[in-house]
Design a protein around this motif. Structure first.
Motif, PDB file in Angstrom:
ATOM      1  N   GLU A 137       7.593   2.387  17.641  1.00 47.40           N
ATOM      2  CA  GLU A 137       7.568   3.846  17.180  1.00 47.40           C
ATOM      3  C   GLU A 137       8.740   3.861  16.349  1.00 47.40           C
ATOM      4  OE1 GLU A 137       5.289   6.513  17.813  1.00 47.40           O
ATOM      5  OE2 GLU A 137       3.818   4.755  18.723  1.00 47.40           O
ATOM      6  N   GLY A 138       8.634   4.854  15.470  1.00 47.99           N
ATOM      7  CA  GLY A 138       9.798   5.189  14.669  1.00 47.99           C
ATOM      8  C   GLY A 138       9.773   6.218  13.650  1.00 47.99           C
ATOM      9  N   TRP A 139      10.630   6.196  12.657  1.00 45.21           N
ATOM     10  CA  TRP A 139      10.650   7.160  11.725  1.00 45.21           C
ATOM     11  C   TRP A 139      10.471   6.530  10.162  1.00 45.21           C
ATOM     12  CZ3 TRP A 139      13.642   6.898  15.875  1.00 45.21           C
ATOM     13  CH2 TRP A 139      13.486   7.826  16.757  1.00 45.21           C
ATOM     14  N   SER A 140       9.756   7.056   9.260  1.00 40.52           N
ATOM     15  CA  SER A 140       9.592   6.142   7.951  1.00 40.52           C
ATOM     16  C   SER A 140       9.470   7.360   7.063  1.00 40.52           C
ATOM     17  CB  SER A 140       7.911   5.893   8.085  1.00 40.52           C
ATOM     18  OG  SER A 140       7.772   4.862   9.054  1.00 40.52           O
ATOM     19  N   ILE A 141      10.213   6.759   5.825  1.00 37.71           N
ATOM     20  CA  ILE A 141      10.221   7.357   4.673  1.00 37.71           C
ATOM     21  C   ILE A 141      10.289   6.660   3.498  1.00 37.71           C
ATOM     22  CG2 ILE A 141      12.779   7.495   4.772  1.00 37.71           C
ATOM     23  CD1 ILE A 141      12.733  10.388   3.651  1.00 37.71           C
ATOM     24  N   PHE A 142       9.884   7.370   2.244  1.00 38.25           N
ATOM     25  CA  PHE A 142       9.989   6.707   1.144  1.00 38.25           C
ATOM     26  C   PHE A 142      11.383   6.955   0.215  1.00 38.25           C
ATOM     27  CE2 PHE A 142       8.639   5.867  -3.581  1.00 38.25           C
ATOM     28  CZ  PHE A 142       8.257   4.551  -3.252  1.00 38.25           C
ATOM     29  N   ILE A 143      12.394   5.949   0.153  1.00 36.63           N
ATOM     30  CA  ILE A 143      13.708   6.386  -0.563  1.00 36.63           C
ATOM     31  C   ILE A 143      13.770   5.457  -1.677  1.00 36.63           C
ATOM     32  CG2 ILE A 143      16.142   6.515  -0.225  1.00 36.63           C
ATOM     33  CD1 ILE A 143      15.630   6.617   2.666  1.00 36.63           C
ATOM     34  N   ASP A 144      14.321   6.026  -2.816  1.00 37.88           N
ATOM     35  CA  ASP A 144      14.477   5.073  -4.152  1.00 37.88           C
ATOM     36  C   ASP A 144      13.650   3.883  -4.524  1.00 37.88           C
ATOM     37  OD1 ASP A 144      16.380   4.862  -6.034  1.00 37.88           O
ATOM     38  OD2 ASP A 144      17.489   3.177  -4.851  1.00 37.88           O
ATOM     39  N   GLY A 145      12.351   4.337  -4.353  1.00 36.40           N
ATOM     40  CA  GLY A 145      11.378   3.144  -4.713  1.00 36.40           C
ATOM     41  C   GLY A 145      11.208   2.461  -3.346  1.00 36.40           C
ATOM     42  N   LYS A 146      11.628   2.613  -2.086  1.00 34.94           N
ATOM     43  CA  LYS A 146      11.379   1.593  -1.168  1.00 34.94           C
ATOM     44  C   LYS A 146      10.926   2.452   0.144  1.00 34.94           C
ATOM     45  CE  LYS A 146      15.379  -1.106  -2.848  1.00 34.94           C
ATOM     46  NZ  LYS A 146      16.586  -1.581  -2.570  1.00 34.94           N
ATOM     47  N   THR A 147      10.077   1.783   0.935  1.00 33.41           N
ATOM     48  CA  THR A 147       9.751   2.336   2.135  1.00 33.41           C
ATOM     49  C   THR A 147      10.559   1.626   3.263  1.00 33.41           C
ATOM     50  OG1 THR A 147       7.318   2.358   1.348  1.00 33.41           O
ATOM     51  CG2 THR A 147       7.440   2.618   3.716  1.00 33.41           C
ATOM     52  N   VAL A 148      10.989   2.425   4.087  1.00 33.34           N
ATOM     53  CA  VAL A 148      11.696   2.251   5.130  1.00 33.34           C
ATOM     54  C   VAL A 148      11.514   2.825   6.402  1.00 33.34           C
ATOM     55  CG1 VAL A 148      14.057   1.793   3.986  1.00 33.34           C
ATOM     56  CG2 VAL A 148      13.500   3.814   4.745  1.00 33.34           C
ATOM     57  N   LYS A 149      11.700   2.215   7.661  1.00 33.59           N
ATOM     58  CA  LYS A 149      11.336   2.687   8.856  1.00 33.59           C
ATOM     59  C   LYS A 149      12.506   2.304   9.797  1.00 33.59           C
ATOM     60  CE  LYS A 149       7.714   2.540  12.310  1.00 33.59           C
ATOM     61  NZ  LYS A 149       6.352   1.911  12.956  1.00 33.59           N
ATOM     62  N   VAL A 150      12.943   3.383  10.479  1.00 33.57           N
ATOM     63  CA  VAL A 150      14.034   3.315  11.306  1.00 33.57           C
ATOM     64  C   VAL A 150      13.194   3.073  12.946  1.00 33.57           C
ATOM     65  CG1 VAL A 150      15.849   4.521  12.907  1.00 33.57           C
ATOM     66  CG2 VAL A 150      15.497   4.722  10.175  1.00 33.57           C
ATOM     67  N   LEU A 151      13.404   1.995  13.543  1.00 40.29           N
ATOM     68  CA  LEU A 151      12.665   1.782  14.805  1.00 40.29           C
ATOM     69  C   LEU A 151      13.337   2.601  15.897  1.00 40.29           C
ATOM     70  CD1 LEU A 151      11.581  -2.089  14.474  1.00 40.29           C
ATOM     71  CD2 LEU A 151      10.531   0.282  13.616  1.00 40.29           C
ATOM     72  N   ASP A 152      12.445   2.987  16.911  1.00 39.44           N
ATOM     73  CA  ASP A 152      12.995   3.660  17.938  1.00 39.44           C
ATOM     74  C   ASP A 152      13.261   2.865  19.250  1.00 39.44           C
ATOM     75  OD1 ASP A 152      13.786   5.840  19.640  1.00 39.44           O
ATOM     76  OD2 ASP A 152      11.638   6.454  20.193  1.00 39.44           O
ATOM     77  N   GLN A 153      14.187   1.905  18.916  1.00 38.79           N
ATOM     78  CA  GLN A 153      14.535   0.798  19.959  1.00 38.79           C
ATOM     79  C   GLN A 153      15.841   0.452  19.636  1.00 38.79           C
ATOM     80  OE1 GLN A 153      11.234  -1.389  19.296  1.00 38.79           O
ATOM     81  NE2 GLN A 153      11.928  -2.763  17.948  1.00 38.79           N
ATOM     82  N   LYS A 154      16.502  -0.389  20.484  1.00 37.61           N
ATOM     83  CA  LYS A 154      17.732  -1.068  20.247  1.00 37.61           C
ATOM     84  C   LYS A 154      17.630  -2.520  20.670  1.00 37.61           C
ATOM     85  CE  LYS A 154      21.361   2.231  21.363  1.00 37.61           C
ATOM     86  NZ  LYS A 154      22.224   2.665  22.204  1.00 37.61           N
ATOM     87  N   GLY A 155      18.672  -3.263  19.972  1.00 37.11           N
ATOM     88  CA  GLY A 155      18.558  -4.704  20.467  1.00 37.11           C
ATOM     89  C   GLY A 155      19.908  -5.608  19.802  1.00 37.11           C
ATOM     90  N   THR A 156      19.820  -6.995  19.873  1.00 33.96           N
ATOM     91  CA  THR A 156      20.742  -7.511  19.335  1.00 33.96           C
ATOM     92  C   THR A 156      20.213  -7.833  17.690  1.00 33.96           C
ATOM     93  OG1 THR A 156      19.591  -9.653  19.764  1.00 33.96           O
ATOM     94  CG2 THR A 156      21.177  -8.937  21.432  1.00 33.96           C
ATOM     95  N   TRP A 157      20.970  -8.383  16.768  1.00 31.93           N
ATOM     96  CA  TRP A 157      20.694  -8.463  15.478  1.00 31.93           C
ATOM     97  C   TRP A 157      19.394  -9.497  15.418  1.00 31.93           C
ATOM     98  CZ3 TRP A 157      19.658 -12.037  11.497  1.00 31.93           C
ATOM     99  CH2 TRP A 157      19.913 -11.452  10.295  1.00 31.93           C
ATOM    100  N   ASP A 158      19.323 -10.398  16.307  1.00 34.08           N
ATOM    101  CA  ASP A 158      18.129 -11.496  16.062  1.00 34.08           C
ATOM    102  C   ASP A 158      16.899 -10.797  16.638  1.00 34.08           C
ATOM    103  OD1 ASP A 158      19.313 -13.521  15.005  1.00 34.08           O
ATOM    104  OD2 ASP A 158      19.930 -14.200  17.029  1.00 34.08           O
ATOM    105  N   GLN A 159      16.993  -9.843  17.612  1.00 32.60           N
ATOM    106  CA  GLN A 159      15.968  -8.982  18.464  1.00 32.60           C
ATOM    107  C   GLN A 159      15.425  -8.020  17.329  1.00 32.60           C
ATOM    108  OE1 GLN A 159      17.704  -7.550  21.691  1.00 32.60           O
ATOM    109  NE2 GLN A 159      16.930  -9.133  23.249  1.00 32.60           N
ATOM    110  N   MET A 160      16.132  -7.349  16.733  1.00 37.26           N
ATOM    111  CA  MET A 160      15.676  -6.440  15.714  1.00 37.26           C
ATOM    112  C   MET A 160      15.187  -6.984  14.387  1.00 37.26           C
ATOM    113  SD  MET A 160      16.082  -3.564  17.072  1.00 37.26           S
ATOM    114  CE  MET A 160      15.344  -4.506  18.319  1.00 37.26           C
ATOM    115  N   ASN A 161      15.820  -8.157  14.057  1.00 36.75           N
ATOM    116  CA  ASN A 161      15.010  -8.983  12.999  1.00 36.75           C
ATOM    117  C   ASN A 161      13.664  -9.198  13.392  1.00 36.75           C
ATOM    118  OD1 ASN A 161      15.003 -10.557  10.403  1.00 36.75           O
ATOM    119  ND2 ASN A 161      15.723 -12.283  11.850  1.00 36.75           N
ATOM    120  N   ILE A 162      13.535  -9.441  14.583  1.00 39.01           N
ATOM    121  CA  ILE A 162      12.001  -9.959  14.819  1.00 39.01           C
ATOM    122  C   ILE A 162      11.083  -8.807  15.150  1.00 39.01           C
ATOM    123  CG2 ILE A 162      10.717 -10.620  16.982  1.00 39.01           C
ATOM    124  CD1 ILE A 162      12.646 -12.874  17.511  1.00 39.01           C
ATOM    125  N   ALA A 163      11.846  -7.657  15.373  1.00 38.30           N
ATOM    126  CA  ALA A 163      11.084  -6.406  15.620  1.00 38.30           C
ATOM    127  C   ALA A 163      10.649  -6.058  13.998  1.00 38.30           C
ATOM    128  CB  ALA A 163      12.195  -5.347  15.985  1.00 38.30           C
TER     129      ALA A 163
END
Length: 158
Positions: free
Chosen positions: A20-46
Motif C-alpha cells: 500500500e502507499g501513496w502515488s503521484i506524477f511529479i515533474d514527468g515521473k511517477t513516484v510511490k511512497v510505500l506504507d512501510q519501514k525497513g532498512t535500505w536493502d529491504q526498501m530497495n527490494i520493496a
C-alpha cells in the motif's frame, strides 16, 4: 514432514508484494511512497517488487514536488530512503544507475555546523530527513525508514 527453506530475498518479495502507499506524477515521473519501514536493502527490494527503483532526485523542482506531496499526504513525520549510497565506492555517493549524487545545496542538509554527508565510512546510505525539512542526510543502512519509489517512464499505476 518436509521442511521448505526459502531464500531470504524471496521471503522479502512475498512480504512486500502489493504494498500500500501513496502515488503521484511529479515533474514527468511517477513516484510511490510505500506504507512501510525497513532498512535500505529491504526498501530497495520493496521498490523492485513494485516494478520500480528507489527514487533518484536530480532536480530542485522534483525535490520540491516530493516534499510538497509528503506534506499534503500527512507524511511529514517520517524519514524516507532514497536511491543513493556510497556502498562500494567510499567517499562518492552514487545513484542506483551509477551517476554521481550532487553535493551541497539545494539537496543536502546541515548537521550542527557540518554540511551533510558527514557520517564517514559508517553512514553510507542517503535518506530524506524529516528533522531537516527533508534535506538529505547520510545514515547507517540498517536504520528503519520509509521509502520513495520511482517507476520507469510511461508507467500507469491506475
Amino acid at each position: 514432514m518436509r521442511l521448505l527453506l526459502l531464500p531470504l530475498s524471496f521471503c522479502l518479495l512475498l512480504l512486500f508484494s502489493g504494498s500500500e502507499g501513496w502515488s503521484i506524477f511529479i515533474d514527468g515521473k511517477t513516484v510511490k511512497v510505500l506504507d512501510q519501514k525497513g532498512t535500505w536493502d529491504q526498501m530497495n527490494i520493496a521498490c523492485r517488487t513494485e516494478g520500480a527503483h528507489m527514487v533518484k532526485i536530480d532536480s530542485a523542482d522534483f525535490m520540491y514536488g516530493i516534499v510538497k506531496f509528503l506534506k499534503q499526504q500527512g507524511l511529514a513525520n517520517r524519514d524516507f530512503w532514497i536511491g543513493a549510497t556510497e556502498v562500494g565506492h567510499e567517499g562518492v555517493f552514487r545513484w542506483q544507475d551509477g551517476t554521481i549524487v550532487k553535493q551541497g545545496t539545494p539537496f543536502w542538509g546541515v548537521h550542527g555546523e557540518e554540511q551533510e554527508p558527514n557520517g564517514g565510512s559508517l553512514e553510507t546510505c542517503v535518506f530524506m530527513a524529516k528533522s531537516k525539512y527533508f534535506y538529505w542526510a547520510d545514515a547507517l543502512c540498517d536504520s528503519n525508514f520509509g521509502v520513495i519509489c520511482e517507476f520507469p517512464r510511461d508507467t500507469d499505476l491506475n
